[in-house]
Design a protein around this motif. Structure first.
Motif: not given
Lengths: 253, 253, 253, 253, 253, 253
Positions: C186-210, E124-127
């Motif tokens: 049921x867990x197979x192949x259904x995640x996508x990369x974090x948007x910050x990883x796509x953009x790269x360069x230390x860019x950070x966002x908080x996202x839900x796992x969902x 942390x603030x972003x989170x």
């Protein structure tokens, strides 16, 4: 005896004499169809002053701060007329008063509670403040500290409840003009026991008063008399003075 | 039965089945010369899981969160080995857990206390949280909720105390390898009653354990046996299940 | 090795011996369709105890507090089964534990993180606490501290993710009865990369796992084996012990 | 008129009648060698009740809460006998009272200040609370709101100061037994102007009273008379009622 | 482009156009013997404005708030000239600004960090803020987000450090009159690597700068030139604009 | 003169010379149809720097921190473009800056206010901080401290208001490119007096600006000229320097 009526120089003398400082903590909350909202504050302050007088008669000194009428009464709010704080504000004001008192050299504090809703919070505050302040803080609710004396006087209840035989009697003794005995019938027989009491065994829940009594009364105010009220004050003050004059009570934490 | 061992889908099912959620709240604090600091956490978690099993046997569901081992133990700090929070942090973590639980659809919470120093704080938290969260929160300390059952089993004490006949017996039942019965003599006969108990009447003070017992023990661990411990667990779990299965306990606030 | 299983006198000895105190900090949060919510807590505590043993083998002392299972998991809440605090409560509990430890004479603290959602908060707490407490506080997330060792063992992932090849393997090694390998599909192949990883360069966002995975899994649990799990534990514990035994790590702030 | 002396049903009626709710905010602090510490609380409560009576005479309703005697008096602490809170506790209690009042349906609040040390804090609280609560909150210090009336009556001062001609006169009017006029000489001529007043132009500093007056008095209590006190009460109450009956004052924020 | 230079009507237009709002967050802290304390604030604001211009050139809108110069710099305090907040105050001000921005209808926020000491706190603030506010908040430190571009330009360092080749060059480009190149020799060769870098593997500690560098410099300011500074600004602004114009970055949380 | 442009060594010298530290506190808030939101920040910083120069001319030293642009502006929020904090965050940042300054050895602080909405809060902060920090903190709003000088220069107003003759003139003097005099007609004659001013006598209420002025302007910007602005700056800076050089102002609390 009453802090508010003393001058600063008299209070400095009190501190030098190691007087016991009593802070009555109460509330303004609905007291059924026949009593004013000041009941707990009026009774708490009266009990404290009478106990202080008895302490003085025994050669010790005690001084009574004005009653804190800003208690924890969320469970009474639906009836109107009630003022409540949340816990952090309640803690802040109790702590601020105690810190002030200690800065003037007093070393013994009594948190004399006169409102059921404050009981848990005052114990928590005692737990937090004592190790920080390093002095003996004595906390109690007057009707528990004087339970045996009260039980002997009441005729239709085993203990003090709310807007009941005991509280109505004491109000008749000190503020008869504020007791509407003609409205007491509206309070008749409409409370049910606390669910935790039914289950027993130290089980605790927070409930609204409205869930237990449509009139806001718990107990039997119809049995109240001024004479009974006077005897209650006398017995309670004596019981409190007995305890507070016990040197063992004041050992360091 | 144990929240931590379940998957998210199983816990979603539990919420749909209106399971009772039990949060054992305990401590890590000194337990005299012969017991490990985990006593309250170990006993609290064990009692909770056993009670949950009995609840399940009666056809209701209950799920037990891991024990909160970060309690209020300032009074034990001088002995070493003890971890304590202050009240705001303790409140924060209890509230955070309860809010999480409610967001998943559970509607009944038990704060099962297993450490004396937490008692007042948990009542205060119950008072503050219940009107905000709007669900029934049941709070108790297990040895008060099961006092009658415990009293029948103990031979040298009337009630559970600290690192005593009862706690030592229960540890012998579940963690015998951690009980140093050869060191139990160091705990002998060196505690004095609480000053408030001497004065009586609901008078309350916060005292250090060191002021009452040089060994950190209150009670009589020499009378402990594993068999008594097993009987204590059985009796306590039954008493708690009896209470928690009472539908009246779960009326809305 | 485990704080909870020691007596107060043993912990006083530990403090005198300048033992390293390790606090595993984890969470209870959803771990996909096949794993229990305790994964991070179980793995964090296991890693900490194994590292402590290796430290002891090298002649230094380390003691492991019970895992803090109340972490920061807002991003997992929509899946159910998850417990989360807010930052102030999380800070309060970590600080309270550290202050207790220092009062008993310990001088070296490790905040061993085992849950991604805690990482930023623990760094912030380290920044705030270190100058106030004045002792070396070492903070790390175990899979970053042992990244090289982990990468060598995994076959289908470059690093530890969530409910993945690595976490599932380690659970198979220590709690096989709680791993539902029959549900892993049921867990197979259904995640996508974090948007910050796509953009790269230390860019950070908080996202839900969902937002990234409908199953709550990130990574590939199908490749998990118990044997791989055991090798992971061994490699991670060795890597951590190597670092923690480095005297340079413990210079004053 | 006095909230505390009313029953819950009477207060529900008051709310329905859109009564103005007046909260007197004062202090317990040293008042020189001749006056008790209750001066500000006594005068604040008296002024509030008298103003409420005059409002009632004009056909509007007003109800007066008990005085908050826990004010901000750090600047008086060195004299003893003084109680002070810090700002967060003071804010907490004022906000708690106002929120309770609004929950019962009242829509107009007056923060009637009777202690100089509270002035800035009450304005800050008004700024913070008004947009959150969305109702008109009127704040003033009575001797500024009635400055013109007061100036006409005083003979040796231009304005009300501290333990001075005005305050001593008003105490002589309501609590003569607590005024030690034989000690008034100790207060003679020993205060200096506030440094900010010397520099002028809205420049503000916090100073201890001790830096300005060795007796704790600022002003001239020797000129006090009970008759002057009575005239002051009358004039102040009239001035306040005039303002509070002005409908423009009660526009929405 | 600069929020402060716009009128309210222009900012209302900006909100309607869904402009990206950039909040540069920096510090006032010692920058060695040759640079003013404003370095991080000056560079952060300049980088933000230049990036906003490049965003505008690509047809999107961005607006830059004034730099928050009240950062977290406890590690620099021993050198003087430094201003630091604690975390709660820092959080309060960042959150207050973000909440204000959202109330005006903006929906995209960038926390552009320009000071190493703020990095953990801003994450942390972003989170904490993102799930509460429900909008995309993008956080990064500019020298990490533009690390590749910076590395290509620097000659004696691999990355931006503190009061180093990079920062000194950028200050020479925009505030040459504030750079005391004649004092740069005092910074020579006196820093040591961070203990965590020595140990590696994501291990983190908070250290004072004084523990690593007697001059307060980390890196090599002697290699700085204005021309290099201008190239750095250009490369950094381009890198940031590239990232911020990526629509994927702005998905809902 | 400007803290931000100095190096750490220069600021250490400033501290040794007992320089006065001036913190301008302002806001970013709507200023009608013709002015940018930076008005209070720009004017506050300019006034502070000019006053510091005059202080230096008289042989004393003063240093000006960057303006705090995060003020209290809830009353302006409905116009857009405005940033506001709540009181605790505002207090936190002011206190953090002051504590940092004192740790470096400075002993005299000026909170120079340039935004009406901050006035009450800064007085409250001064009351709270002074006894804790134990140094003289001087607080004022520049247009009150220089009221007489301002009144002499203005032609159509008695005092500085909001986006008015005075503020517009001063902006014309320092940022003419940001003043849209062609839009000034939109501000014409549409403000009404504050309800508290109508009632008089120190009565205070918090009101939105929108309740008093549809344009957000209070006063008469049409009468503004750059020449008037320059005279205002000169007169204000002189008045402030006069006060701040008065040694009496700096007595200990």
């Amino acid at each position: 005896m009453e802090w508010r009526r003393l001058r600063a120089d008299q209070l400095r003398d009190m501190a030098r004499a190691d007087a016991i400082v009593i802070l009555p903590v109460a509330s303004l909350e609905q007291h059924g169809p026949h009593l004013p909202v000041e009941v707990d504050s009026m009774l708490g302050e009266t009990v404290a002053v009478r106990a202080a007088r008895k302490i003085a008669e025994r050669g010790q000194q005690a001084v009574v701060l004005p009653v804190l009428w800003t208690g924890l009464s969320e469970h009474h709010m639906s009836f109107g007329g009630t003022v409540t704080l949340d816990f952090p504000a309640f803690y802040g004001v109790v702590e601020g008063v105690c810190r002030s008192v200690l800065r003037h050299g007093f070393k013994r504090i009594v948190l004399l509670n006169a409102h059921g809703g404050n009981e848990n919070a005052l114990r928590t505050i005692t737990d937090e403040m004592t190790p920080k302040l390093g002095v003996p803080i004595v906390q109690f609710t007057y009707w528990y500290a004087a339970a045996a004396a009260i039980a002997k006087i009441l005729e239709t209840q085993g203990a003090l409840m709310h807007a009941c035989e005991a509280e109505t009697s004491m109000m008749l003794a000190v503020r008869p003009e504020l007791v509407a005995m003609d409205r007491v019938g509206m309070a008749k027989a409409n409370s049910t026991p606390d669910v935790a009491d039914v289950v027993g065994g130290g089980v605790y829940r927070w409930r609204t008063i409205a869930a237990r009594s449509s009139s806001g009364v718990i107990g039997n105010p119809e049995a109240a008399t001024a004479e009974k009220g006077e005897r209650l004050f006398e017995a309670i003050a004596t019981a409190l003075a007995d305890k507070l004059c016990n040197a063992e009570l004041w050992e360091l934490p």
